[in-house]
Design an enzyme around this catalytic site. Structure first.
Site, PDB file in Angstrom:
ATOM      1  N   PRO A  71      83.076 -61.276  55.279  1.00  0.00           N
ATOM      2  CA  PRO A  71      83.178 -62.646  55.787  1.00  0.00           C
ATOM      3  C   PRO A  71      81.824 -63.344  55.762  1.00  0.00           C
ATOM      4  O   PRO A  71      80.817 -62.777  56.180  1.00  0.00           O
ATOM      5  CB  PRO A  71      83.684 -62.446  57.219  1.00  0.00           C
ATOM      6  N   GLU A  72      81.825 -64.575  55.250  1.00  0.00           N
ATOM      7  CA  GLU A  72      80.601 -65.354  55.160  1.00  0.00           C
ATOM      8  C   GLU A  72      80.683 -66.509  56.154  1.00  0.00           C
ATOM      9  O   GLU A  72      81.571 -66.531  57.019  1.00  0.00           O
ATOM     10  CB  GLU A  72      80.407 -65.837  53.720  1.00  0.00           C
ATOM     11  N   HIS A 120      93.290 -48.819  62.664  1.00  0.00           N
ATOM     12  CA  HIS A 120      91.867 -49.167  62.661  1.00  0.00           C
ATOM     13  C   HIS A 120      91.508 -50.182  63.743  1.00  0.00           C
ATOM     14  O   HIS A 120      90.531 -50.919  63.610  1.00  0.00           O
ATOM     15  CB  HIS A 120      91.431 -49.688  61.293  1.00  0.00           C
ATOM     16  N   ARG A 158      86.693 -50.088  57.597  1.00  0.00           N
ATOM     17  CA  ARG A 158      85.561 -49.272  57.159  1.00  0.00           C
ATOM     18  C   ARG A 158      84.565 -48.959  58.281  1.00  0.00           C
ATOM     19  O   ARG A 158      83.621 -48.192  58.090  1.00  0.00           O
ATOM     20  CB  ARG A 158      84.848 -49.963  55.994  1.00  0.00           C
ATOM     21  N   ARG A 169      58.832 -68.648  44.670  1.00  0.00           N
ATOM     22  CA  ARG A 169      59.602 -67.402  44.633  1.00  0.00           C
ATOM     23  C   ARG A 169      60.082 -67.135  43.211  1.00  0.00           C
ATOM     24  O   ARG A 169      60.797 -67.952  42.621  1.00  0.00           O
ATOM     25  CB  ARG A 169      60.790 -67.474  45.598  1.00  0.00           C
TER      26      ARG A 169
END
Length: 274
Positions: A2-3, A93, A112, A155
């Site tokens: 998830p972002e 889970h 996970r 950069r």
């Protein structure tokens, strides 16, 4: 993982239902997901506390609690925080169950088990799990094109890697970085410092656009992500390049390609992105 749009969507879907609720009980089924404090203290300190409000910082969800405590949730790869009726059976889970006084339960589910929960005092949030090291929020009004230019300046790393660095910009992940670079017409392999001012402005606008679209579509559900009510998002139906290796570019028809940058799959059009 998830972002920013997914965590923001979870925050918005949970907030109307849990703000003002009291945590009546806490049941921990897998102590390993509790990062701080120890599980017994976690349960004791949370029980009886009211949820004052919800916030977000980068990819972290914040639940602000009575007594100046804050519960931080980092979903990582497969974490979910879902509100369901107390009588609903536990799905596999499910590692932590927060029973609310109103009769519903907030459940931490993580296939996970990479996600983590942190209970800290409000004054310690910035010192927890690297939160204080996060870069600016890309949707904050103060994050303008000159601010992005300052991040990119000097950069030499590839653009994609710089956008994924949470210390430089908070909340962007693989999906939205790929989509933003495509929308801006920029090759993800280019050195970050190589952009001119016009390209920086284009990237800035593209970042905001794809993130706002992701929020409007309630997030991208490709594998595990669901919002706070357990519903999938629909932004996966609007992706232009992510996960579309070999399919025709929606602009020029050239087959989309995938390379690995910094260990992450990166999807782009070799013709449109320069």
């Amino acid at each position: 993982m998830p972002e920013l749009p997914e965590v923001e969507t979870i925050k918005r879907t949970l907030s109307p239902y849990i703000q003002g609720q009291i945590i009546a009980r806490v049941a921990i089924h897998h102590p390993g997901v509790i990062a701080a404090p120890d599980p017994d203290s976690f349960t004791r300190l949370l029980t009886g506390r009211e949820i004052f409000g919800l916030g977000r910082r980068g990819k972290y969800l914040l639940l602000h609690l009575a007594g100046e405590y804050c519960l931080l949730a980092h979903l990582r790869m497969t974490g979910r925080l879902v509100l369901v009726d107390e009588a609903a059976p536990l799905e596999p889970h499910t590692h932590v169950v927060f029973t609310l006084a109103g009769g519903s339960t907030l459940r931490w589910v993580d296939t996970r088990r990479f996600g983590r929960l942190y209970l800290v005092k409000e004054g310690e949030v910035e010192n927890t799990a690297g939160v204080g090291e996060l870069g600016p929020e890309p949707l904050d009004p103060s994050f303008d094109a000159p601010a992005l230019a300052a991040i990119l300046a000097g950069r030499r790393r590839p653009l994609k890697q710089v956008l994924l660095d949470q210390r430089l910009v908070a909340g962007l992940g693989n999906i939205y970085a790929d989509e933003a670079l495509f929308a801006a017409g920029l090759d993800p392999r280019r050195p970050a410092a190589s952009l001119n001012l016009e390209e920086v402005a284009s990237l800035h606008g593209a970042m905001r656009a794809v993130l706002e679209q992701g929020i409007a579509n309630r997030g991208t559900s490709i594998r595990d992500y669901v919002d706070g009510s357990g519903r999938q998002g629909s932004n996966q139906e609007h992706l232009q390049v992510y996960g579309r290796t070999g399919r025709p570019c929606p602009h020029c028809g050239q087959p989309l390609e995938r390379v690995r940058l910094g260990g992450r799959s990166t999807h782009f059009c070799p013709r449109c992105q320069v």
